[in-house]
Design an enzyme around this catalytic site. Structure first.
Site, PDB file in Angstrom:
ATOM      1  N   LYS A  80       0.869  -1.179   0.000  1.00  0.00           N
ATOM      2  CA  LYS A  80       0.000   0.000   0.000  1.00  0.00           C
ATOM      3  C   LYS A  80       0.905   1.228   0.000  1.00  0.00           C
ATOM      4  CE  LYS A  80      -1.859  -1.546   3.957  1.00  0.00           C
ATOM      5  NZ  LYS A  80      -3.257  -1.462   3.704  1.00  0.00           N
ATOM      6  N   ARG A  81       0.332   2.432  -0.174  1.00  0.00           N
ATOM      7  CA  ARG A  81       1.164   3.625  -0.074  1.00  0.00           C
ATOM      8  C   ARG A  81       1.834   3.693   1.290  1.00  0.00           C
ATOM      9  NH1 ARG A  81       1.193   7.576  -4.315  1.00  0.00           N
ATOM     10  NH2 ARG A  81       2.290   8.886  -2.822  1.00  0.00           N
ATOM     11  N   LYS A 100      -0.469   4.206   8.291  1.00  0.00           N
ATOM     12  CA  LYS A 100      -0.616   2.808   7.862  1.00  0.00           C
ATOM     13  C   LYS A 100       0.330   1.874   8.608  1.00  0.00           C
ATOM     14  CE  LYS A 100      -2.127   4.153   3.182  1.00  0.00           C
ATOM     15  NZ  LYS A 100      -3.483   3.606   2.994  1.00  0.00           N
ATOM     16  N   THR A 102      -8.837  -0.967   0.433  1.00  0.00           N
ATOM     17  CA  THR A 102      -9.433  -1.876  -0.563  1.00  0.00           C
ATOM     18  C   THR A 102      -8.476  -3.036  -0.826  1.00  0.00           C
ATOM     19  OG1 THR A 102      -8.625  -0.270  -2.200  1.00  0.00           O
ATOM     20  CG2 THR A 102     -10.992  -0.313  -1.779  1.00  0.00           C
ATOM     21  N   LYS A 136      -8.895  -7.279  -1.558  1.00  0.00           N
ATOM     22  CA  LYS A 136      -8.222  -8.041  -2.618  1.00  0.00           C
ATOM     23  C   LYS A 136      -7.496  -9.248  -2.030  1.00  0.00           C
ATOM     24  CE  LYS A 136      -7.921  -3.676  -4.995  1.00  0.00           C
ATOM     25  NZ  LYS A 136      -7.145  -2.444  -5.144  1.00  0.00           N
TER      26      LYS A 136
HETATM   27  C1  26V Z   1      -3.764  12.113   0.998  1.00  0.00           C
HETATM   28  C2  26V Z   1      -2.763  12.862   1.591  1.00  0.00           C
HETATM   29  C3  26V Z   1      -2.090  13.917   0.801  1.00  0.00           C
HETATM   30  C4  26V Z   1      -1.274  14.872   1.623  1.00  0.00           C
HETATM   31  C5  26V Z   1      -0.517  14.190   2.726  1.00  0.00           C
HETATM   32  C6  26V Z   1      -1.374  13.340   3.611  1.00  0.00           C
HETATM   33  C7  26V Z   1      -2.403  12.563   2.896  1.00  0.00           C
HETATM   34  C8  26V Z   1      -3.053  11.530   3.538  1.00  0.00           C
HETATM   35  C9  26V Z   1      -4.022  10.799   2.924  1.00  0.00           C
HETATM   36  C10 26V Z   1      -4.404  11.105   1.659  1.00  0.00           C
HETATM   37  C11 26V Z   1      -5.485  10.291   1.058  1.00  0.00           C
HETATM   38  C12 26V Z   1      -6.462  11.092   0.275  1.00  0.00           C
HETATM   39  C13 26V Z   1      -7.681  10.374  -0.136  1.00  0.00           C
HETATM   40  C14 26V Z   1      -7.524   8.899  -0.358  1.00  0.00           C
HETATM   41  O1  26V Z   1      -6.829   8.457  -1.221  1.00  0.00           O
HETATM   42  N1  26V Z   1      -8.211   8.114   0.446  1.00  0.00           N
HETATM   43  C15 26V Z   1      -8.247   6.651   0.347  1.00  0.00           C
HETATM   44  O2  26V Z   1      -9.398   6.315  -0.410  1.00  0.00           O
HETATM   45  C16 26V Z   1      -9.552   4.919  -0.548  1.00  0.00           C
HETATM   46  C17 26V Z   1     -10.753   4.691  -1.433  1.00  0.00           C
HETATM   47  O3  26V Z   1     -11.903   5.130  -0.801  1.00  0.00           O
HETATM   48  C18 26V Z   1      -9.717   4.274   0.820  1.00  0.00           C
HETATM   49  O4  26V Z   1      -9.832   2.887   0.661  1.00  0.00           O
HETATM   50  C19 26V Z   1      -8.528   4.589   1.694  1.00  0.00           C
HETATM   51  O5  26V Z   1      -8.737   4.084   2.993  1.00  0.00           O
HETATM   52  C20 26V Z   1      -8.319   6.080   1.741  1.00  0.00           C
HETATM   53  O6  26V Z   1      -7.129   6.411   2.443  1.00  0.00           O
END
Ligand code: 26V
Length: 796
Positions: A534-535, A540, A642, A646
């Site tokens: 994952k990222r 995480k 998600t 998987k």
């Molecule tokens: C973005 C950023 C960007 C700036 C630095 C910190 C930070 C932290 C988190 C994010 C995530 C942005 C939105 C995102 O990708 N959310 C993910 O969406 C998935 C699909 O709904 C979900 O399964 C993940 O739990 C959620 O993190």
């Protein structure tokens, strides 16, 4: 498509000659790939046109999914599968001496996304088309998708990704559907016929050119559209510095943003957002006008869904067109807009909630800013009427506050539906993060638990398991994932469980070979394959995983009575280029891997693998080979996840916190088929609110923790100097924001239990079977049906 192998071969050869001017023996695999791709695309064009004609004629409601990211992966084989011709094509190619799987390797991943949010968009497109639902995607055709990750001396190095190097065989450029997008300039307000009119003067105009990709459904005639916009210079007008203009224009669709932590990127990022939104809304309305229905009824025929807040300017952009171009009154335009837009929230992390400095926003988008200002004023006025004098509430909920435009507030105020992506996440939105909005608009809030395209993540990724399932319960599970439940009838059937084991073993061998090719490390496939992909993000908690691995290493070396069930820990993770701390964790994992993998004392027990450049195509090899799925975020932080789904559908057992969709996995499979540990979300939020956690206490009282944490800084890893001091400090000086040390003991315990459980291989397979059987719920078909029925109001 082709009724026989012979017909396919004939077609293929003729086309190959026409396209490459060469015979089979003279052609290169790249020519084969191009030929096959073009054949498929041309073949679907009839159904594509028919689908669009039907949509237009029926005047039924359609949804447009606006997303700044689409993580599509490879499309060749998925398209063949969807068309139901994979076998014919594979056989035909084989007879010509060509390997379909080798051709698939030549295709670049379309990696126009960062992670979960972008992959979700791709899974949704698959389900929309398969369910014959009128739903299309709009996005940006980034020249470079997410960066390619190399690991050099344990560090992440980023290279620009080049997916378009040999063109994109799936797209059609539609220059005649291009639209213009204005930036900068100023707005002139005039009185005309008793009303105010707005003219955007001296704007710098960019042309948005759509590149359409067909989205095929599985065994269905429906072909929907993914429209990706490319930014190009408009006819070079009077411009002092033409080259600068050209460069700036093209840069809009040049790179996908890994995030926007850097300030210099901010203007470009906002440009990208408005570019996507304005182009999409203009194109949607152009299409709508062809149906000759009044714009008053827009919301009855169209829904515009915004995937997170990145496309939230769809709201003021729709207002702009209705008011400035279509001459609607404000109130009427506002009613139409509010009823047309729906919004998904994907995170409650405050650092990820978008807000734009007004000093950047206003000059770049002068007319849009005026509209946002007006939306804000009217909204604040309503709040005032409701609770006069309550400035605190107004300041909290306002769209414009503290010199910023708050995008999530705009999204909630300007839409009819706000959904979270898993039960817990939606509850946290309602009860905490968006509590006051929920009190104001309770009817807007709803939950749609995420899902995955099970046809990619099981049917395509795991052919052996898919065949076994089809032999056992018939083929209908590909359409009705709930049918997987029928597998429960085999949970006490040792022969069936043996087969599951054998398939897992073969998939592990395939992955072991990939690992060897990429890293030179040999792994024992009898060991537990324990995977976290994952990222990379602090919440995480890849750190919890690697600290526990270091502890296991210490124990094997120091305690001769300790016998570890052999483990291969596998990581895959990209860190945002500007995310210093995440990059430290990558270096730590690689440093620990280097030490552990080269220590003969532990070599038959423990291995640590970091697979570089984690992406969709490698993920398809990893999930089917995993025994253990690491979903160990600090409870309350992971909106859904998600990857967890998987793994589950491929028969891996989850070790996880009660966070995101893990909670729903737990509910489905029951306590006995999952390994949960750690603080609950409530406990975490309680600590955040009231304090009471002191990480140093855990450091002092648990020797295992102290030893592993000290090893970050005491020379245990030679040649890294103070490399890991920031990690050490985050745990002790900064009081361990993500409760790594707090959850360490329960994580170590549950990991012990996992080892014990794995020893009984049939019992383990029975647990895997339970997971596979209950995973149907997480098909994105279910998710999309819920969106279609409860939010969008679209019908097959
Ligand atoms: C973005 C950023 C960007 C700036 C630095 C910190 C930070 C932290 C988190 C994010 C995530 C942005 C939105 C995102 O990708 N959310 C993910 O969406 C998935 C699909 O709904 C979900 O399964 C993940 O739990 C959620 O993190």
């Amino acid at each position: 498509m082709f009724s026989s192998t012979a017909e396919f071969k004939g077609n293929f050869l003729k086309r190959l000659e026409m396209l490459s001017g060469k015979s089979v023996s003279e052609s290169a695999p790249k020519d084969y790939y191009q030929t096959l791709g073009q054949m498929i695309r041309e073949f679907v064009s009839h159904d594509w046109i028919t689908t669009n004609e039907k949509y237009l004629a029926s005047k039924g409601k359609q949804v447009y999914y606006l997303s700044i990211e689409y993580l599509l992966g490879k499309l060749l084989r998925q398209n063949l599968i969807n068309l139901g011709v994979e076998e014919t094509v594979q056989k035909g190619l084989k007879e010509l001496g060509i390997d379909l799987y080798e051709l698939e390797e030549l295709e670049a991943d379309a990696g126009l996304g960062n992670g979960g949010l972008g992959r979700l968009a791709a899974c949704f497109l698959d389900s929309l088309a398969t369910l014959n639902l009128p739903g299309h995607g709009h996005g940006i055709r980034y020249k470079h998708g997410l960066f390619e990750q190399k690991i050099v001396d344990g560090y992440q190095v980023e290279l620009p990704e080049q997916w378009l190097r040999s063109g994109n065989v799936w797209e059609i450029r539609k220059a005649d559907c291009a639209v213009k997008i204005p930036f900068w300039g100023k707005v002139e307000v005039k009185q005309e016929d008793g009303r105010l009119v707005f003219h955007h003067l001296n704007a710098e105009t960019v042309t948005a050119v759509p590149h359409d990709m067909p989205v095929l459904g599985f065994h269905s005639k429906t072909v929907n559209t993914l429209r990706l916009w490319n930014a190009e210079p408009s006819q070079f007008p009077v411009h002092e510095d033409i080259l600068k203009y050209k460069r700036e224009t093209e840069s809009i669709s040049e790179f996908l943003y890994p995030d926007d932590t850097h300030d210099e990127g901010k203007i470009l990022r906002l440009k990208q957002q408005y570019f996507l939104v304005s182009a999409s809304i203009q194109s949607v309305l152009k299409n709508y006008r062809k149906q000759h229905i009044s714009l008053n009824q827009l919301h009855e025929h169209i829904c515009i869904h915004i995937n997170d807040t990145h496309p939230v300017l769809a709201i003021p952009e729709l207002m702009r067109i209705l008011i400035d171009e279509e001459r609607f009154e404000w109130e009427q335009a506002w009613q139409i807009t509010k009823q047309t837009i729906s919004y998904t929230n994907h995170t409650t992390l405050s650092e990820a909630l978008e807000k734009w400095p007004i000093r950047i926003f206003r000059p770049l988008l002068p007319r849009i800013y005026m509209i946002v200002e007006e939306i804000n004023e009217r909204f604040c006025h309503e709040l005032w009427e409701e609770t006069p004098g309550n400035w605190e509430r107004i300041a909290k909920l306002a769209i414009l506050a503290d010199d910023y435009v708050k995008m999530a507030h705009l999204a909630v105020v300007g839409s009819f539906s706000v959904n979270g992506v898993a039960k817990l996440h939606t509850e946290i939105l309602k009860k905490r993060e968006m509590k006051q909005f929920y009190q104001l608009f309770p009817e807007k809030f709803n939950n749609k638990t995420n899902g995955i395209a099970h046809r990619r993540w099981l049917y395509k990724a795991n052919p052996a398991l898919s065949s076994l399932i089809t032999e056992t319960i018939g083929p209908d599970w590909t359409h009705s994932a709930d049918n997987l439940k029928q597998l429960l009838n085999y949970q006490d059937n040792p022969a069936f469980l043996e087969q599951l084991l054998k398939i897992k073993q073969e998939n592990k061998q395939t992955l072991a070979k990939i690992i060897f090719d990429k890293t030179g490390v040999t792994v024992d496939t009898r060991a537990i394959f324990d995977v976290q992909v994952k990222r990379l993000h602090a919440y995480k908690r890849q750190l919890l995983n690697i600290l526990h691995i270091i502890h296991l290493y210490n124990r094997i070396r120091e305690d001769s009575s300790f016998s570890l069930v052999p483990r291969v820990f596998i990581f895959g993770a990209k860190a945002s280029p500007g995310y210093y701390y995440a990059k430290k964790i990558i270096k730590l994992i690689n440093t620990a891997a280097e030490k552990i993998n080269n220590d003969p004392l532990v070599s038959d027990k423990l291995k640590v693998i970091f697979l570089e450049n984690y992406r969709v195509s490698i993920a398809e090899k990893i999930f089917p080979a995993a025994d253990v799925s690491e979903q160990i975020s600090t409870a309350s932080k992971e909106a859904s996840g998600t990857g967890n789904m998987k793994f589950m559908i491929n028969g891996a057992l989850t070790v996880g916190t009660l966070d995101g969709a893990n909670i729903e996995i737990h509910e489905l499979v029951g306590d006995e088929n999952i390994f949960t540990f750690g603080l609950t979300a409530e406990e975490v939020l309680h600590y955040y609110q009231l304090g009471g956690y002191h990480s140093v206490e855990y450091y002092h009282h648990d020797f295992r923790i102290r030893q592993a944490v000290d090893q970050l800084v005491n020379g245990f890893f030679p040649g890294v100097n103070n490399e890991f001091e920031p990690i050490f400090d985050s745990l002790l000086e900064e009081n361990d924001q993500y409760f790594v040390l707090k959850d360490f003991a329960s994580y170590a315990d549950i990991q012990g239990k996992i080892g014990e459980t794995f020893k009984d291989s049939l019992q383990w397979q029975k647990m895997c079977l339970n997971n596979i059987a209950h995973a149907g719920y997480f098909s994105s078909d279910r998710t999309i049906k819920e969106y279609a029925d409860n939010i969008w109001g679209i019908k097959p």
